[in-house]
Design a protein around this motif. Structure first.
Motif, PDB file in Angstrom:
ATOM      1  N   VAL A  53       0.857  -1.179   0.000  1.00 15.65           N
ATOM      2  CA  VAL A  53       0.000   0.000   0.000  1.00 15.65           C
ATOM      3  C   VAL A  53       0.900   1.237   0.000  1.00 15.65           C
ATOM      4  N   ALA A  54       0.572   2.203  -0.845  1.00 19.59           N
ATOM      5  CA  ALA A  54       1.304   3.476  -0.829  1.00 19.59           C
ATOM      6  C   ALA A  54       0.975   4.222   0.452  1.00 19.59           C
ATOM      7  N   MET A  55       1.989   4.826   1.078  1.00 23.72           N
ATOM      8  CA  MET A  55       1.806   5.484   2.361  1.00 23.72           C
ATOM      9  C   MET A  55       2.586   6.787   2.376  1.00 23.72           C
ATOM     10  N   ASN A  56       1.980   7.850   2.924  1.00 22.39           N
ATOM     11  CA  ASN A  56       2.688   9.118   3.088  1.00 22.39           C
ATOM     12  C   ASN A  56       2.205   9.767   4.378  1.00 22.39           C
ATOM     13  N   ALA A  57       2.811   9.335   5.489  1.00 21.93           N
ATOM     14  CA  ALA A  57       2.409   9.860   6.791  1.00 21.93           C
ATOM     15  C   ALA A  57       3.497  10.688   7.444  1.00 21.93           C
ATOM     16  N   ALA A  58       4.702  10.675   6.864  1.00 20.50           N
ATOM     17  CA  ALA A  58       5.824  11.369   7.500  1.00 20.50           C
ATOM     18  C   ALA A  58       6.627  12.176   6.492  1.00 20.50           C
ATOM     19  N   GLY A  59       5.916  12.800   5.539  1.00 19.19           N
ATOM     20  CA  GLY A  59       6.587  13.778   4.693  1.00 19.19           C
ATOM     21  C   GLY A  59       7.017  13.316   3.324  1.00 19.19           C
ATOM     22  N   ARG A  60       7.017  12.006   3.045  1.00 18.46           N
ATOM     23  CA  ARG A  60       7.371  11.554   1.705  1.00 18.46           C
ATOM     24  C   ARG A  60       6.682  10.225   1.418  1.00 18.46           C
ATOM     25  N   PRO A  61       6.380   9.960   0.146  1.00 18.87           N
ATOM     26  CA  PRO A  61       5.691   8.714  -0.196  1.00 18.87           C
ATOM     27  C   PRO A  61       6.616   7.510  -0.055  1.00 18.87           C
ATOM     28  N   VAL A  62       6.114   6.469   0.580  1.00 22.92           N
ATOM     29  CA  VAL A  62       6.850   5.221   0.737  1.00 22.92           C
ATOM     30  C   VAL A  62       5.860   4.071   0.545  1.00 22.92           C
ATOM     31  N   SER A  63       6.377   2.863   0.515  1.00 29.42           N
ATOM     32  CA  SER A  63       5.525   1.688   0.380  1.00 29.42           C
ATOM     33  C   SER A  63       5.309   1.053   1.736  1.00 29.42           C
ATOM     34  N   GLY A  64       4.051   0.863   2.101  1.00 29.71           N
ATOM     35  CA  GLY A  64       3.703   0.179   3.327  1.00 29.71           C
ATOM     36  C   GLY A  64       3.040  -1.145   3.015  1.00 29.71           C
ATOM     37  N   THR A  65       2.434  -1.738   4.035  1.00 29.23           N
ATOM     38  CA  THR A  65       1.729  -3.003   3.891  1.00 29.23           C
ATOM     39  C   THR A  65       0.369  -2.858   4.545  1.00 29.23           C
ATOM     40  N   LEU A 176      -4.811   4.420  17.395  1.00 29.66           N
ATOM     41  CA  LEU A 176      -3.529   5.103  17.482  1.00 29.66           C
ATOM     42  C   LEU A 176      -2.426   4.188  16.972  1.00 29.66           C
ATOM     43  N   SER A 177      -1.454   4.768  16.286  1.00 33.70           N
ATOM     44  CA  SER A 177      -0.357   3.956  15.769  1.00 33.70           C
ATOM     45  C   SER A 177       0.880   4.815  15.577  1.00 33.70           C
ATOM     46  N   ASP A 178       2.006   4.145  15.329  1.00 32.85           N
ATOM     47  CA  ASP A 178       3.250   4.854  15.026  1.00 32.85           C
ATOM     48  C   ASP A 178       3.755   4.407  13.653  1.00 32.85           C
ATOM     49  N   TRP A 179       4.355   5.344  12.939  1.00 30.91           N
ATOM     50  CA  TRP A 179       4.826   5.071  11.582  1.00 30.91           C
ATOM     51  C   TRP A 179       6.227   5.626  11.413  1.00 30.91           C
ATOM     52  N   SER A 180       7.101   4.855  10.770  1.00 26.43           N
ATOM     53  CA  SER A 180       8.444   5.326  10.470  1.00 26.43           C
ATOM     54  C   SER A 180       8.759   5.073   9.006  1.00 26.43           C
ATOM     55  N   ASN A 181       9.443   6.039   8.392  1.00 23.80           N
ATOM     56  CA  ASN A 181       9.936   5.835   7.033  1.00 23.80           C
ATOM     57  C   ASN A 181      11.191   4.975   7.004  1.00 23.80           C
ATOM     58  N   GLU A 182      11.794   4.761   8.180  1.00 24.67           N
ATOM     59  CA  GLU A 182      12.893   3.810   8.264  1.00 24.67           C
ATOM     60  C   GLU A 182      12.323   2.393   8.270  1.00 24.67           C
ATOM     61  N   SER A 183      13.016   1.466   7.654  1.00 22.78           N
ATOM     62  CA  SER A 183      12.545   0.085   7.661  1.00 22.78           C
ATOM     63  C   SER A 183      12.714  -0.500   9.056  1.00 22.78           C
ATOM     64  N   LEU A 249      -3.493   8.989  14.017  1.00 21.71           N
ATOM     65  CA  LEU A 249      -4.821   8.721  14.551  1.00 21.71           C
ATOM     66  C   LEU A 249      -5.680   8.288  13.370  1.00 21.71           C
ATOM     67  N   ASN A 250      -6.104   7.035  13.389  1.00 24.39           N
ATOM     68  CA  ASN A 250      -6.818   6.437  12.257  1.00 24.39           C
ATOM     69  C   ASN A 250      -6.055   6.633  10.955  1.00 24.39           C
ATOM     70  N   GLY A 251      -4.728   6.460  11.039  1.00 24.37           N
ATOM     71  CA  GLY A 251      -3.885   6.521   9.865  1.00 24.37           C
ATOM     72  C   GLY A 251      -3.514   7.909   9.408  1.00 24.37           C
ATOM     73  N   GLN A 252      -3.940   8.945  10.126  1.00 31.91           N
ATOM     74  CA  GLN A 252      -3.705  10.316   9.693  1.00 31.91           C
ATOM     75  C   GLN A 252      -2.787  11.049  10.666  1.00 31.91           C
ATOM     76  N   PRO A 253      -1.840  11.843  10.146  1.00 31.15           N
ATOM     77  CA  PRO A 253      -0.959  12.633  11.007  1.00 31.15           C
ATOM     78  C   PRO A 253      -1.716  13.798  11.628  1.00 31.15           C
ATOM     79  N   PRO A 254      -1.128  14.463  12.605  1.00 31.16           N
ATOM     80  CA  PRO A 254      -1.841  15.547  13.304  1.00 31.16           C
ATOM     81  C   PRO A 254      -2.375  16.635  12.378  1.00 31.16           C
TER      82      PRO A 254
END
Length: 571
Positions: A53-65, A176-183, A249-254
């Motif tokens: 899944v394409a993801m962009n929660a921390a400033g740049r597009p990355v690939s998530g799952t 609530l969740s945490d997301w990192s662009n680092e693997s 929060l529900n997949g969305q940044p502040p």
């Protein structure tokens, strides 16, 4: 004072998130800011696909799952008494799985590769089928590698067949969740290289002068010297903070301002789920009291608070009744105060409320080190001059008990709590005075437990770690070194946990309920995840009423993967 490098990085991440949101076309912005209802799948038959899944929660597009192309996955809405069938297809290039967290299933349906099944191979479909014997708020996630960190998680809402004990007008899920662009592999590598790699809140020259002014120069110097001898830091609150994580929060940044609507005077049920990998949150709806009505899917006697701490994998249902025609900020700051997730409860879409400042960051104390007979304040409040010759060995074990000697001999142990204390009447450190904060001691089950028998034996386990090596385990042993814990079918036992480490550990037992002994007798709260504070000793009862091979582990993902995992076997 926060580190300026960290402050700039967090500011830039927030700007990027807000900027990306504000740069969208207005109709799309309006849609995203509108009443946020996550996709809901209802019924008894479900088809789920795990894939990129394409993801962009921390400033740049990355690939998530994600699942069905979404992070978080769709809300699954079940009914108590139904039998559900879930066909899960793996579209990844590696094996995957789904575990139904807190759901009482037969062992083959629990979803833990290597214990209950082999996992789902790439391109294959596994069909889960089980009766739903419970109701409440739960969640589901991958139990394969680090897929939970990369997005494979979602909520479960089970409607009770007898109706709700507490009435409400609206119903929202807040995950609530945490997301990192680092693997995740990079994160683990960094932690193994240096356990405080992500701790940008180390004490500085500035904080030294603050302590010296408050406690005196001699005490401040002694305090720094003793922490240095122990090779520990009172600022080690979370292994990973806002320097590496965006909090969602529900997949969305502040900056996206997820919004839930209400009409003044309505009773709004908010189902909080901590689906993060490593982050403990302190949650409040600024200016609005919350009445806690459920913990880990089970009804409790309502208790009204201003704030609650929700550890990884826990769930709390609260009911709020906003009377004013105004917006309220849903504010979830992480325990180390390096960031927050945020949403809004409002009478109309597009409204916002002020975001409160984060509270001062907490510090570990002598009690957190398992020296509970001493002052509950921080080490800076102690007169170290009265403790001459103190070294790491003394601090980690003030008496040389046989148990301490044995544990200290294990490679995976760098601290032993000699005087652990039960602190169920306290939520933990870091809360300003005067704020009503939920504690485990406040949780009283709405109904007495179903098994009135006393336990036939105690099983005592130490939660241990070696911070320098970033090794975690039970009794100083990793999963690969430990034998299964065997419970006889129908047996009633007491688990006693002693946290020898300076980190909190949310401990999750699959397949069986954990009845926390918190002073309420037969009205012990039923929980699936129990957070154990540093230096704490607590206990809970378990009835081995479901056969199988069950996972038993810390739900901090990197602690579990680095060894804090056992098998509980019920023949």
């Amino acid at each position: 004072m926060m580190d300026p490098v960290f402050e700039r990085r967090r500011f830039m991440q927030s700007v990027a998130a807000i900027g990306a949101f504000s740069g969208l076309p207005w109709p799309l912005r309006r849609t995203l800011a509108a009443p946020a209802r996550a996709p809901v799948l209802s019924g008894t038959e479900f088809e789920l696909e795990i894939g990129p899944v394409a993801m962009n929660a921390a400033g740049r597009p990355v690939s998530g799952t994600g699942i069905n192309g979404q992070i978080p996955a769709p809300i699954l809405r079940w009914r108590e008494g139904d039998t559900v069938t879930l066909a899960v297809t793996n579209r990844l290039s590696e094996r995957s799985s789904i575990h139904w967290h807190g759901i009482r299933t037969p062992s083959p349906m629990d979803g833990v590769p290597g214990l209950s099944f082999a996992g789902i191979a790439p391109g294959e479909t596994f069909v889960y089928r089980f009766p739903v014997h419970q109701s409440g708020t739960y969640w589901y996630h991958s139990h394969s590698g680090f897929q939970e960190q990369t997005g494979v998680y979602g909520p479960i809402v089970i409607v009770p067949k007898g109706g709700y004990a507490q009435a409400f007008d609206r119903d929202y899920v807040v995950m609530l969740s945490d997301w990192s662009n680092e693997s995740p592999d990079t994160i683990v590598s960094n932690l193994k290289f240096q356990s405080d790699y992500y701790n940008f809140n180390q004490r500085t020259v500035s904080t030294f002068f603050d302590d010296a002014q408050r406690n005196g120069l001699a005490d401040a110097v002694a305090d720094r010297l003793e922490w240095g001898k122990m090779r520990m830091s009172p600022t080690d609150i979370l292994d990973i903070g806002g320097v590496a994580y965006a909090y969602l929060l529900n997949g969305q940044p502040p900056g996206a301002n997820w919004t839930a609507l209400f009409r003044p005077g309505e009773r709004v049920r908010v189902r909080f789920i901590n689906g993060s990998s490593m982050s403990i949150f302190d949650v409040r709806i600024d200016g609005l009291p919350m009445t806690v009505v459920q913990a880990d899917g089970n009804d409790v006697i309502p208790v009204t608070v201003d704030e609650f701490r929700i550890s990884v994998a826990e769930t709390y249902d609260v009911i709020v009744r906003p009377m004013a025609d105004r917006a309220y900020t849903i504010f979830a700051q992480v325990e180390d105060r390096t960031g927050y997730a945020r949403g809004t409860l409002a009478p109309r879409a597009g409204m916002t409320a002020a975001i409160p400042p984060m509270d001062p960051r907490p510090l570990r104390t002598m009690t957190d080190m398992g020296m509970g007979g001493m002052d509950h304040g921080s080490m800076s409040g102690m007169d170290m001059r009265s403790m001459p010759g103190m070294d790491h060995a003394v601090m980690s074990g003030m008496s040389a008990s046989p148990e301490a000697k044995k544990l200290k001999g294990e490679v995976g142990v760098d601290n032993v709590a000699e005087t652990p204390t039960e602190r169920l009447d306290r939520a933990g450190e870091g809360f300003p005075p005067g704020r009503r904060v939920l504690a485990y001691g406040d949780l009283r089950a709405a109904r007495p437990g179903t098994d009135p028998r006393p336990p036939s034996r105690d099983i005592t386990l130490h939660l241990t770690g070696n911070m320098e090596r970033f090794i975690w385990g039970f009794d100083g042993k990793k999963f690969s070194e430990a034998e299964p814990i065997v419970l006889q079918r129908g047996e009633r036992v007491r688990f006693v946990l002693i946290n020898d480490s300076m980190m909190e550990h949310p401990i999750h037992l699959h397949g069986l309920w954990s009845e926390l002994e918190n002073g309420h007798g037969a009205y012990r709260p039923y929980k699936h995840t129990i957070n154990v504070k540093p230096g704490e000793k607590l206990s809970y009862l378990v009835t081995a009423d479901e056969p199988g091979r069950w996972a038993y582990h810390c739900h901090l993902l990197y602690h579990m993967e680095m060894g804090m995992f056992r098998e509980v076997r019920v023949p």
